[in-house]
Design an enzyme around this catalytic site. Sequence first.
Site, PDB file in Angstrom:
ATOM      1  N   GLU A 236       0.818  -1.212   0.000  1.00  0.00           N
ATOM      2  CA  GLU A 236       0.000   0.000   0.000  1.00  0.00           C
ATOM      3  C   GLU A 236       0.858   1.271   0.000  1.00  0.00           C
ATOM      4  O   GLU A 236       0.643   2.192   0.772  1.00  0.00           O
ATOM      5  CB  GLU A 236      -0.956  -0.011   1.199  1.00  0.00           C
TER       6      GLU A 236
ATOM      7  N   ASP B 122      -8.154  -9.163   3.942  1.00  0.00           N
ATOM      8  CA  ASP B 122      -7.967  -8.057   4.884  1.00  0.00           C
ATOM      9  C   ASP B 122      -9.027  -7.990   5.978  1.00  0.00           C
ATOM     10  O   ASP B 122      -9.930  -7.149   5.903  1.00  0.00           O
ATOM     11  CB  ASP B 122      -7.959  -6.737   4.103  1.00  0.00           C
TER      12      ASP B 122
ATOM     13  N   GLU C  46     -12.583  -2.492  12.174  1.00  0.00           N
ATOM     14  CA  GLU C  46     -12.617  -1.686  10.950  1.00  0.00           C
ATOM     15  C   GLU C  46     -13.723  -2.133  10.002  1.00  0.00           C
ATOM     16  O   GLU C  46     -14.423  -1.302   9.429  1.00  0.00           O
ATOM     17  CB  GLU C  46     -11.251  -1.798  10.261  1.00  0.00           C
TER      18      GLU C  46
HETATM   19  O1  GCW Z   1      -7.071  -3.030   6.617  1.00  0.00           O
HETATM   20  C1  GCW Z   1      -6.211  -2.159   5.944  1.00  0.00           C
HETATM   21  C2  GCW Z   1      -6.509  -0.816   6.500  1.00  0.00           C
HETATM   22  C3  GCW Z   1      -5.358   0.128   6.466  1.00  0.00           C
HETATM   23  C4  GCW Z   1      -4.162  -0.575   7.100  1.00  0.00           C
HETATM   24  C5  GCW Z   1      -3.839  -1.809   6.268  1.00  0.00           C
HETATM   25  C6  GCW Z   1      -2.702  -2.606   6.866  1.00  0.00           C
HETATM   26  C7  GCW Z   1      -2.460   0.337   8.479  1.00  0.00           C
HETATM   27  O2  GCW Z   1      -7.614  -0.266   5.832  1.00  0.00           O
HETATM   28  O3  GCW Z   1      -5.721   1.273   7.179  1.00  0.00           O
HETATM   29  O4  GCW Z   1      -3.051   0.259   7.224  1.00  0.00           O
HETATM   30  O5  GCW Z   1      -4.953  -2.664   6.246  1.00  0.00           O
HETATM   31  O6  GCW Z   1      -2.988  -3.565   7.571  1.00  0.00           O
HETATM   32  O7  GCW Z   1      -1.558  -2.279   6.629  1.00  0.00           O
END
Ligand code: GCW
Length: 721
Positions: free
Chosen positions: A311, A384, A412
């Site tokens: 990311e 995720d 989240e």
């Molecule tokens: O779940 C996603 C989140 C990001 C997060 C990323 C990760 C810290 O939306 O906010 O970043 O995973 O785990 O690196």
Amino acid sequence: MIATLFRFVAIAVASAVLTVGPSVNAEDGHKLWLRYAPLDTAARAALASRVTAITAAADTSPTLAAARAELDRGFAGMLGAPLPHDTALHDHGLVIGTPASLPALAALHLPLGRLGHDGYLIRSIRMNGKDETIVAANTDIGVLYGVFALLERIERQQPLADLDIVSAPRIDLRILDHWDNLDGSVERGYAGRSLWDWWTLPDYKDPLYTDYARADASIGINGAVLNNVNASPDILRPRYLAKVAALADVFRPYGIKVYLSVNFASPMVLGDLKTADPLDPAVAAWWKRKADTIYRAIPDFGGFLVKANSEGQPGPQDYHRSHADGANMLAAALAPHGGVVMWRAFVYGAADKDRAKQAFDEFKPLDGAFAANVILQVKNGPIDFQPREPFSPLFGAMHRTPMMLELQITKEYLGQATSLAYLGPLFEEALRADTYARGKGSTVARVIDGSLFGNRLSGIAGVANTGRDRDWAGSTFNQANWFVFGRMAWNPDADAGAVAREWSELTFGPDRRITTPVVDMMMRSREAVVDYMTPLGLAHQMGTGNHYGPAPWVSDLARPEWNPTYYNRADRTGIGFDRTASGSDAVSQYAPPVAHRFDDLATVPDADLLWFHHVPWDYRLHSGETLWHSLADHYQHGVEEVAAMQREWATLAPLIDAQRFAKTAAFLSIEHREAVWWRDASMAYWLHVSGLPLPAGYPAPAHDLGYYEALSFPNAPGQAK
Ligand code: GCW
């Protein structure tokens, strides 16, 4: 005169607040599960018949001092006053210590060998003609853990006679990952600002830090990564390291090591190097110097957590080096000091490849290439932290690389602060998943505790849900997720229901009229979220950016795998992501028995159906009903479950203190509104793409699709910056 009058008014207001203001003495959740509420007469008598004084060594380490302070706090709360303590044995005494700190314990030749470094033993015993309860361990931190366990037993009014309890953690690194930024915000945090007030540290050590450490220690957590994995290089500047050292000083007596997330490009940002190439000797030397500096200030510093080439974060691949090259270079800097590198496997980015396959494809070839003090940190599922995912295939695939499981405690994707979603069942599902890597019984729990592949390192991390809200976690029930994480980190085979019961008794008192409905609500709550958000194996259908609310229609984001439509693949003909051998073939990343089960429509569990298969809307499930009907049914069922929780909670009004009752009631009504929204918006979209009529007997969406598509929430909390 005016001053006198003013004083009078001030006193009147203050006493009115003290006497009438319900909020002053009300339960606001701040004490978490460590409430030490006054015991009733019967419980006091039961305690008095067993424990009337405490025996402990006179010269105590900070950790033993913390254990004694906790006993004082506990008995002051539960009995009205602390129990006396000294070094003599008393009849009905509580003896705490290690054989090294207390000769009387050494004389008992207790079987402490199996307790390891952190375990404890609690036993009822006759010693020198006296009845004693002993809490013994090999180390002071083991004693502290044992003291918490005993206090919890007393709070829960469990029998105190004939005790013979032995408990030792199965996993060594039991860590909370705080996604806290240096400006005080928390990525995906829904409980207020960061606990760490970086601005006033190191001068001011807020008592909150000690309470945080107590809470962690009470559930066996022994590490805290203080900052966001999307790491600012600034954390490694001397100014911040002094603040980190101050927190480490506060945490140390509670057995908590601090770790830092580091930005791979730090040598360029902080050190004026032209590169962060891990094979460049100047880069390696920079990290070595940095590690040496850290350890001078924090001799027991835990190590680094790294999000690299993920990311947008920098990493070794920027220099055409591998993840192993990057991790090993950092590992070499930490190794002389005993530190570890926790290297995250959360990577994706190839537009043409199923996102669920990418981490495996990158890391599997590196199995065996990592240094001895590197542990891979793998999220429970391949994508995720969704409400439900099958387990990550990496857990079954890396036979020569230690792996730690990363769970998300902050919700989240499961309703954020306001939903009541107890994550015990989700964690249990992840830990008990069978990889079949070494035949049946090769569970994720046995991978991460090191026993399956004989690893020296073992670990588990939870993305923390803590913040400066009075109740720490944004809601009373969110506290249970912090609690169950600790319990399962200690014992990855712990039972989610048993932990829920324990938590409820500590949080609301050991009253069966409360515990039974509360545990019932908790145990149904996560599946309710799955049902109203993403049933039958759907995933990643949430709003863009804030990840709040439903958005299955979104298809215009820069990267394909950010779009909900990428995951649902819904069209006129059907819905679901084909990951079978004839689709993306993600199934082949699992051991054959698992791969076959997921690949075959006859054996894939309904719960994972649309994760692995694209099926027509009229596809018939094992139950005989059509997918279309079942989808409508799951959404509706999820909504009804939330309504059922509301009714169940309402019956508890006379038994739960007003403030905590009201907050949960309000949050359940928010959840109900959001569950209806998820159901209606999702169904509106499926109706639109499928062209099918609504199955009979289900409510039509309250609005048309355009209404849901137009909703926006720019100020939703927790967003990445
Ligand atoms: O779940 C996603 C989140 C990001 C997060 C990323 C990760 C810290 O939306 O906010 O970043 O995973 O785990 O690196």
